[in-house]
Scaffold this motif. Structure first.
Motif, PDB file in Angstrom:
ATOM      1  N   ASP A  95      18.909  20.347  17.517  1.00 42.82           N
ATOM      2  CA  ASP A  95      19.685  21.530  17.144  1.00 42.82           C
ATOM      3  C   ASP A  95      19.099  22.138  15.867  1.00 42.82           C
ATOM      4  O   ASP A  95      18.979  21.466  14.836  1.00 42.82           O
ATOM      5  N   ILE A 129      19.627  26.756  18.191  1.00 44.24           N
ATOM      6  CA  ILE A 129      18.796  26.581  19.381  1.00 44.24           C
ATOM      7  C   ILE A 129      18.238  25.158  19.411  1.00 44.24           C
ATOM      8  O   ILE A 129      18.210  24.473  18.390  1.00 44.24           O
ATOM      9  N   ARG A 163      22.113  37.058  18.500  1.00 43.28           N
ATOM     10  CA  ARG A 163      22.277  36.490  19.832  1.00 43.28           C
ATOM     11  C   ARG A 163      22.301  37.636  20.839  1.00 43.28           C
ATOM     12  O   ARG A 163      23.010  38.623  20.660  1.00 43.28           O
ATOM     13  N   LYS A 167      19.831  34.379  24.820  1.00 38.98           N
ATOM     14  CA  LYS A 167      18.665  34.319  23.942  1.00 38.98           C
ATOM     15  C   LYS A 167      19.079  34.414  22.473  1.00 38.98           C
ATOM     16  O   LYS A 167      20.037  35.096  22.118  1.00 38.98           O
ATOM     17  N   ALA A 168      18.301  33.699  21.632  1.00 42.49           N
ATOM     18  CA  ALA A 168      18.413  33.858  20.188  1.00 42.49           C
ATOM     19  C   ALA A 168      17.197  34.668  19.758  1.00 42.49           C
ATOM     20  O   ALA A 168      16.060  34.276  20.035  1.00 42.49           O
ATOM     21  N   HIS A 219       8.207  26.569  22.975  1.00 40.21           N
ATOM     22  CA  HIS A 219       9.664  26.769  23.051  1.00 40.21           C
ATOM     23  C   HIS A 219      10.078  27.676  24.210  1.00 40.21           C
ATOM     24  O   HIS A 219      11.239  28.087  24.284  1.00 40.21           O
ATOM     25  N   ILE A 241      18.636  29.857  24.412  1.00 37.04           N
ATOM     26  CA  ILE A 241      19.676  29.079  23.781  1.00 37.04           C
ATOM     27  C   ILE A 241      20.041  27.913  24.698  1.00 37.04           C
ATOM     28  O   ILE A 241      20.463  28.150  25.828  1.00 37.04           O
TER      29      ILE A 241
END
Length: 241
Positions: A95, A129, A163, A167-168, A219, A241
């Motif tokens: 996290d 994330i 946000r 998605k972040a 990522h 996310i």
């Protein structure tokens, strides 16, 4: 051709492409290291032989210090890329608060921004994330560092974390020199520079955005570039996310 022959030919092409990429990378590294080494060697030789006036010694020492720092930065970036390529980094994701990382980056780069008279701000919200914190820090730092370096004096850099659906989104926008449309697809290539002379003047290694790309791939993040010559650049990284 039978399927096996096609597969073998494809593998051969991949091997040749990889070999060519390594060869180009080695040539580029050699070229990038040669210039600062020559400057250091030349300045040191003049100092050693007593050919520098006493009042100029400080200038020569500063030149040696600056060029050696440039080499250290370049070598550090090469090592980072090598680790990314070879999987030499612990990819255990945890996290990670994207806003907190952006906030820390802002604090670390604020002295550089102030020196360049750049208004450096952060806005948005906390978004957590699953990520490798060190790599997310690399992404954020390199984007912000570039936004400051390739800006105009008195310009601004705005970082935002938000946000959007699942998605972040990390966005770094600046009011800098911008990137030509025809070059935007190449800026993530190793050692590719839009403005070569300016890049060297500000200490750019030409590897920062390549590190960003590799870290984003790890990522499963998407990269978007929005830029216009003379009107700045915005780069968005969208993490799942």
């Amino acid at each position: 051709l039978d399927p096996l022959a096609i597969k073998l030919r494809a593998q051969h092409t991949d091997i040749l492409s990889a070999a060519k990429a390594r060869q180009d990378f080695t040539a580029n590294v050699s070229h990038e290291l040669k210039t600062p080494l020559q400057n250091i060697s030349g300045s040191a030789e003049l100092l050693y032989n007593g050919m520098v006036k006493p009042e100029d010694v400080k200038d020569f020492s500063e030149r040696i210090f600056s060029e050696s720092g440039r080499m250290i930065t370049l070598i550090d970036d090469i090592i980072k890329l090598s680790h990314l390529d070879e999987g030499g980094i612990d990819y255990d994701k945890k996290d990670t608060n994207l806003y907190e990382i952006a906030e820390l980056t802002l604090r670390n780069l604020m002295p550089v921004a102030k020196k360049n008279k750049i208004d450096f701000t952060l806005e948005g919200e906390e978004v957590v994330i699953k990520a490798v914190p060190e790599l997310v820090s690399e992404i954020t730092y390199n984007l912000c560092d570039n936004a400051i370096k390739y800006n105009y004096e008195g310009g601004s850099v705005k970082v935002s974390v938000s946000r959007s659906g699942d998605k972040a989104v990390l966005s770094v926008s600046d009011t800098g020199i911008g990137i030509p449309v025809e070059e935007q697809s190449r800026i993530f290539e190793r050692f590719y520079r839009v403005d070569k002379s300016h890049s060297r003047d500000v200490g750019g290694t030409g590897l920062g955005l390549s590190i960003v790309k590799h870290a984003a791939i790890i990522h499963d993040a998407e990269i978007e570039v929005i830029s216009k010559i003379g009107h700045g650049t915005e780069i968005k990284i969208s993490f799942p996310i």
